[in-house]
Design an enzyme around this catalytic site. Structure first.
Site, short mmCIF file in Angstrom:
data_model
loop_
_atom_site.label_atom_id
_atom_site.label_comp_id
_atom_site.label_asym_id
_atom_site.label_seq_id
_atom_site.Cartn_x
_atom_site.Cartn_y
_atom_site.Cartn_z
N ASP A 446 6.23 5.36 -3.40
CA ASP A 446 6.05 5.60 -4.82
C ASP A 446 5.50 4.29 -5.41
OD1 ASP A 446 6.21 6.79 -7.34
OD2 ASP A 446 8.19 5.97 -7.69
N PHE A 577 -5.61 11.55 -24.12
CA PHE A 577 -6.23 11.17 -22.85
C PHE A 577 -6.28 12.38 -21.92
CE2 PHE A 577 -5.89 9.87 -18.41
CZ PHE A 577 -7.00 9.05 -18.29
N ARG A 633 -7.02 -3.51 -13.49
CA ARG A 633 -7.28 -2.23 -14.13
C ARG A 633 -8.13 -2.53 -15.37
NH1 ARG A 633 -4.66 2.65 -15.70
NH2 ARG A 633 -6.30 3.84 -16.74
N ASP A 699 1.84 8.56 -11.38
CA ASP A 699 1.06 7.80 -12.36
C ASP A 699 -0.42 8.18 -12.30
OD1 ASP A 699 0.54 6.05 -14.36
OD2 ASP A 699 1.31 4.27 -13.35
N GLY A 830 12.98 7.41 -7.86
CA GLY A 830 13.26 8.35 -8.94
C GLY A 830 13.74 9.69 -8.44
N ASN A 832 12.38 12.36 -9.08
CA ASN A 832 11.22 13.15 -8.69
C ASN A 832 10.86 12.94 -7.22
OD1 ASN A 832 10.45 10.42 -9.40
ND2 ASN A 832 8.33 11.08 -9.19
N ASP A 833 11.43 11.94 -6.59
CA ASP A 833 11.17 11.69 -5.17
C ASP A 833 12.20 12.35 -4.26
OD1 ASP A 833 8.99 9.93 -5.79
OD2 ASP A 833 10.44 8.36 -6.24
#
Length: 1199
Positions: A446, A577, A633, A699, A830, A832-833
């Site tokens: 992650d 976005f 970035r 992300d 997290g 989500n993992d």
């Protein structure tokens, strides 16, 4: 199940007495699945509804429940079908507003609950008895999370595990033969092992139960069809209910789509990104605008309007007195949180070759035991032994050949590894996975919180004026820039909001806004309640940044002077976005200005393409490439002054394409996603060990690629190809568009890449691969998985960045990688993992919260330095398992050989000889030889994954033959000694030769079992030393474990046993000889026995070290690092020439082993000769509905 209706979405009030045909109805079938009776019990919800609507004919519904999910019979499909929720109706967005936003009546709610069940995600903690019968495994204990009622036959099959039945059989047999001591030791070890495992598993279930139960039941307000608001428990919610979201927030108990109002939600439970997300109400196109815009509602496509179960609604916003309402879409295990919990509860079983091979090896031992059993049976019958003796001796040889202490011995190494991991701050709840971690050759990471610190930091800005770049500046917080368009863009072009007085939103937006030093002010709840959505957010600089005002004369109006000094910008409209468009923009108005301004930020190439050519600097590409190559970035910003005719109301309805055109390029914002200090070094260690690294994150794509370059996951000169997939639409097939993440100024040269092409046995040919990496987002990944399954396996072979991945997509990626025979590790932090951590061969969580419940490993060190530590310990534990297994196999065979030889003279080993060997030698050695710590660094080769491999089989078989040979020599040679005679209590060969005093044995004691004889004593001495010899030979050190001489308990144990055995061999002690039932032999024979032992040791060490380790092991398991890294090999050295000749010889002996076994190796070999791979940029790959020429897709090159 019987219900008053046949379809959950039909209204009972409008049904006729003969309900319409429904896929879920089956009125003619009397028997039901899942053990449900056709008649509802009295007082049940179904019975109450049927009695309430007695005019309707009850309908029989056939269904079954599997893994907490109900499947209903579909008459049309003639199959069972999953019932998810409101999405099954495929309703359009406008229909959600028009037909489902009013709410349900109480009857409708109860009726739907019959089909969808209680809205609850439950994890039952099984009893100790159920755990005991379900969790036992021959070598390790792994929770299977299987709940529900099991029938008696299944329980019996679980209880009657073959190996545990064999252990029970062995204990009973030994007790019958009065061999109580070892039986008690085996029982003691088994009980301790099982009890420890049950405690660990029970604790894991309780942790998972507590995690899921938190906030799962709350009180909610629902709107009824008669416009009333009623408060109910969240467990009563069903799809179609309309819930009121409280203004102070709540934890969502279901998946629901917003139909009015706005919510700010923390979705870290799902995405891992602790960034508040603004959710707006579902669009409701007007009748004239519905064509093309009124698509069917889908949680994935409309996730910006969907509140997911388990996410935290921080606050809500409503306008003109409206309530914030949401329509329930899915409940229970069908929700996003439910699917996450299901992935934890019911993971696909992880198979490991070591355990499969162990069973095969045990079967071979059983076959050997069968031969001994027949041999013993025939000899005993010929000797006319009593029936009891025949049975006991024949069965005893089976317990000798198959060691009952094997599970405890195999577990010892894992327990020691678990203890060492704990010392490193890594906690393990699934010890079986430690061995599997030794095989990991790919690790998924992650990003946020794992590889990097949370969020981005502003590195600097580079403004553009008159089509030329200024020098880069570190800060925008300057007085001379406060009224510049560049700073105005940074202050307005974002999606930030205030939560309890604190700014929240995307970390990039937050860092960008904070760099300006400006202040953001939003309308209060009271103001929004009185106004409409046009009430703007205002940003302004602090007064100290504004230029100083001239002194005000006495006759000037102070109020007018203060007003003229104000500088505020109101954000009139936001265009959020879009990952597809790679940009966002806003329309704003400066206080006192008549015209509005448009500001845009986004990917530099995209923004530059929408700007006037003369405003973009000529060296734009070179400057951009310089920053991106350094891993920054880069965000580009632009501005446009809008016409004076564009008023507030027109702005609200204008298309963004009309705004985002003819912009003026303002410059670049350079952001830095700071890596954790340990990240680059750890990834470099993994690369040196030929372990692939992959980033899988929730992300943004560009951020992920930037971080991948920065941490070295993608080398600076490598090409990144982004795969953008589109689903089938309007009759067009699904397609993939290929493009570069960034376009280098010069032609990109595709060279070689390090893709480790190793099979399960590490035999590989030097290959040439290209330096390219694939990157894709979660949506594209799902489309490719569905429409391009063959393509997906090729993509994951070079896939390095997977962005915007949902939890189930992360799990699918892990399964896909495993499908091409990678051993996959996963590191995340997290909830989500959770699914991916559970599914991976080795999942390690950096969080002690939700993820730690699902993850086999949890690290208290919040960085990825735990990953190489885990792999090193896994390799050490795996090699330890091989050493222990080989030692236990040799122990059984050595003892088997001794007993078979002694059976030929109707003798056997004595009980206390067995006891000395089994406990004093075997248990002591096996529990200390496992203590070798892991080697200090990761090497570029992995240990073998299974026992059925050439070098390991060669090692075991050669040692068996050596032990057999020297025991046979001893057995035959002792009979040829001049002093040899059949031993009796009166035999005195020691004093006859005048060397030693005979042990004064009890001459009156009769040896019924013929234990005391010269053959027994000689074989006992030789075999005892053989156990120690093979223990030392098999106790491998470098490159996976520390050398054995650093394992002080093992060295002390081995040396102590050597001294003890030499002592009793050369200096007999009466008490010891009597206890062990050994007889005195001449000193010359003792010298000869010592020479046999020394030669035996020398041969064993020579074969294992010189032949196995130097030749076979090196050829079978070492890697050609130069070929893997794409470096041209240097001229062959003499040693290299020798290895080449040996390699040819080995390939002739084992030709099958030189072939690639792993699926990813085959794919890499195929792709290396494919001229169309990798796909070229600007090409499109389309799915073909009817594959021809064995291909399900075709590449189209646009003209």
């Amino acid at each position: 199940m019987l219900a008053p209706g046949s379809n959950p979405f039909h209204s009972l009030e409008t049904q006729t007495t003969s309900p319409p045909s429904c896929p879920f109805s089956s009125p003619s079938t009397p028997s039901l699945a899942n053990g449900h009776t056709p008649h509802p019990s009295v007082g049940s919800p179904a019975q109450e509804l049927i009695s309430r609507f007695s005019d309707y004919q009850p309908t029989q519904i056939r269904y079954f429940t599997f893994h907490s999910t109900k499947y209903y019979w579909d008459d049309g499909m003639q199959n069972f079908k999953l019932l998810n929720g409101l999405e099954d109706l495929e309703v359009s967005c406008s229909t959600v507003h028009s037909e489902h936003s009013a709410g349900l009546t109480t009857n409708q709610q109860e009726y739907r609950r019959l089909f969808f069940g209680v809205n609850e995600i439950t994890v039952k903690v099984p009893s100790v008895f159920k755990l005991l019968i379900k969790e036992q495994n021959i070598f390790a204990f792994q929770p299977t999370f299987v709940f529900g009622t099991a029938d008696l036959l299944f329980l019996l099959l679980q209880v009657l595990n073959p190996f545990y039945i064999f252990q029970l059989f062995s204990v009973i047999l030994w007790s019958t033969d009065e061999y109580y001591y070892y039986a008690a030791a085996i029982v003691f070890m088994s009980v301790i092992s099982i009890a420890t495992s049950l405690y660990t598993i029970k604790k894991q279930y309780i942790m998972l139960h507590d995690m899921v139960a938190a906030h799962s039941i709350v009180r909610v307000s629902v709107c009824r069809a008669n416009n009333d608001v009623e408060e109910i428990l969240s467990t009563d919610l069903v799809p179609g209910d309309v819930v009121v979201i409280p203004s102070n927030g709540t934890i969502m108990p279901c998946d629901a789509v917003l139909v009015s109002g706005t919510c700010i939600v923390n979705e870290s439970m799902l995405t891992g990104e602790s960034v508040p997300v603004t959710k707006t109400n579902l669009p409701n196109p007007l009748p004239g605008d519905r064509q093309g815009a009124d698509s069917a509602y889908n949680t994935e496509e409309h996730k910006r309007h969907t509140l997911f179960c388990g996410t935290d609604v921080i606050q809500t916003r409503f306008y003109t007195g409206e309530l914030v309402k949401a329509v329930v879409v899915r409940t229970g295990f069908s929700t996003a949180k439910g699917q996450l919990v299901r992935s934890i509860l019911y993971p696909k079983p992880t198979d490991f070759k070591l355990y499969r091979d162990a069973y095969l090896f045990l079967l071979c031992l059983v076959a050997v035991a069968g031969i001994g059993f027949i041999y013993s049976l025939v000899l005993s019958i010929m000797h006319k032994n009593p029936a009891k003796t025949i049975i006991i001796e024949s069965l005893d040889i089976i317990t000798i050949t198959v060691p009952p202490a094997l599970p405890a011995a195999m577990t010892a190494g894992i327990v020691y590894a678990q203890r060492r991991l704990k010392q490193l701050g890594i906690f393990c709840i699934s010890p079986q996975r430690i061995n599997i971690c030794g095989q990991i050759n790919l690790v998924c990471f992650d990003k946020t919180g794992t590889l990097t610190e949370d969020g981005l930091d502003l590195w600097g800005i580079q403004r553009v004026e008159s089509g030329r770049f200024h020098l880069s500046e570190e800060s925008a917080h300057k007085e001379n820039l406060v009224k510049s368009q560049f700073v105005a863009c940074m202050a307005t072009c974002h999606s930030l909001t205030k939560i309890e007085g604190q700014l929240s939103g995307d970390p990039l937006d937050l860092k960008m806004f904070e760099a300006t030093g400006w202040i953001l002010e939003e309308a209060t709840e009271e103001e929004t309640a009185l106004h409409n959505r046009i009430m703007p957010t205002v940003v302004r600089p602090p007064k100290q940044l504004l230029p100083s005002q001239p002194d005000v004369s006495a006759d000037q109006d102070m109020e007018l002077a203060e007003l003229s000094s104000l500088y505020e910008i109101g954000i009139v409209r936001q265009f959020p976005f879009s990952s597809a468009l790679q940009r966002m923009s806003v329309v704003s108005r400066t206080l006192g200005q008549k015209c509005m301004d448009a500001y845009m930020k986004g990917a530099p190439e995209v923004v530059a393409s929408l700007c006037k050519t003369e405003t973009v600097p000529e060296d734009f590409s070179e400057v951009l490439e310089r920053y991106t190559k350094q891993g920054f970035r880069v965000i580009a910003v632009a501005h446009r002054r809008l016409g004076s005719k564009l008023n507030w109301h027109k702005v609200q309805n204008i298309n963004r394409d009309n705004i985002e055109a003819n912009m003026e390029f303002l410059g670049l914002i350079i952001m830095q996603n700071k890596l954790k200090a340990e990240t680059p070094g750890v990834l470099q260690d993994l690369r040196r060990a030929n372990i692939r690294t992959v980033m899988v994150t929730g992300d943004n794509m560009l951020t992920a690629i930037s971080v991948a370059r920065d941490c070295g996951m993608i080398a600076p000169g490598d090409t990144v190809i982004i795969a953008d997939a589109l689903p089938p639409h309007d009759g067009q097939a699904a397609k993939i568009t290929w493009r570069y993440a960034d376009k280098p100024s010069r032609k990109t040269q595709l060279e070689e890449i390090n893709i480790s092409l190793e099979d399960e046995d590490h035999v590989e040919e030097p290959t040439t691969q290209e330096m390219y990496h694939f990157a894709m987002n979660g949506k594209s990944f799902s489309i490719i998985a569905e429409h391009f399954p063959d393509m997906l396996q090729k993509l994951v072979l070079h896939g390095t960045v997977f962005a915007r991945m949902a939890p189930d997509q992360k799990t699918l990626l892990i399964e896909t990688l495993q499908g091409v025979d990678y051993f996959v590790g996963m590191c995340g932090d997290g909830a989500n993992d959770c699914g991916a951590l559970k599914r991976a061969h080795g999942g390690i969580s950096l969080s002690e919260l939700e993820a730690s419940v699902a993850s086999p490993f949890t690290s208290r060190t919040p960085n990825i330095s735990c990953v190489p530590n885990l792999i090193r310990e896994g390799r050490a534990a795996l090699i330890t398992s091989f050493c222990v297994f080989k030692f236990m196999a040799l122990y059984s065979i050595i003892q088997y050989i001794s007993v078979i030889l002694l059976y030929s003279i109707f003798s056997n080993l004595g009980d206390f000889q067995f006891l000395f060997i089994d406990i004093a030698i075997i248990l002591l050695i096996v529990f200390t030889m496992s203590l070798n710590p892991a080697w200090k660094e990761l090497v570029s080769r992995r240990p073998p994954s299974g026992l059925i491999s050439g070098p390991l089989l060669f090692s075991v078989l050669t040692q068996i033959l050596i032990c057999l040979g020297f025991q046979t020599i001893t057995f035959l040679w002792v009979k040829r000694q001049p002093w040899y005679e059949v031993w009796t209590p009166d035999t005195d060969v020691c004093n006859q030769f005048g060397h030693l005093n005979v042990s004064d044995l009890n001459n009156t004691e009769v040896d019924e079992h013929n234990i005391q004889n010269f053959e027994n004593t000689s074989l006992f001495y030789v075999s005892s030393f053989q156990y120690l010899i093979v223990a030392i030979v098999f106790s491998k050190g470098k490159p996976f474990r520390q050398p054995s001489y650093k394992n002080y308990p093992f060295v002390l144990s081995a040396v102590s046993l050597y001294f003890f055995l030499l002592f009793i061999m050369f200096y007999p002690v009466e008490g010891i000889d009597h206890f062990l039932e050994i007889v005195c032999v001449p000193f010359e024979w003792r010298i000869r026995l010592f020479l046999i032992i020394v030669v035996n040791a020398a041969v064993s060490v020579l074969v294992e070290t010189c032949i196995l380790d130097i030749i076979l092991w090196k050829l079978a398991f070492s890697r050609d690092k130069q070929a893997n890294y794409g470096v041209t090999p240097a001229a062959p050295t003499p040693q290299g020439a020798t290895d080449l000749q040996a390699d040819k010889c080995f390939s002739w002996l084992c030709p099958r082993r030189m072939m690639a076994k792993a699926r990813y190796m085959h794919l890499a070999q195929e792709l290396s000769v494919d001229p169309d791979w990798p796909p070229k940029p600007t090409t499109t790959t389309e799915a073909k509905p009817c594959p021809e020429n064995s291909s399900a897709y075709e590449i189209i090159i646009p003209s």
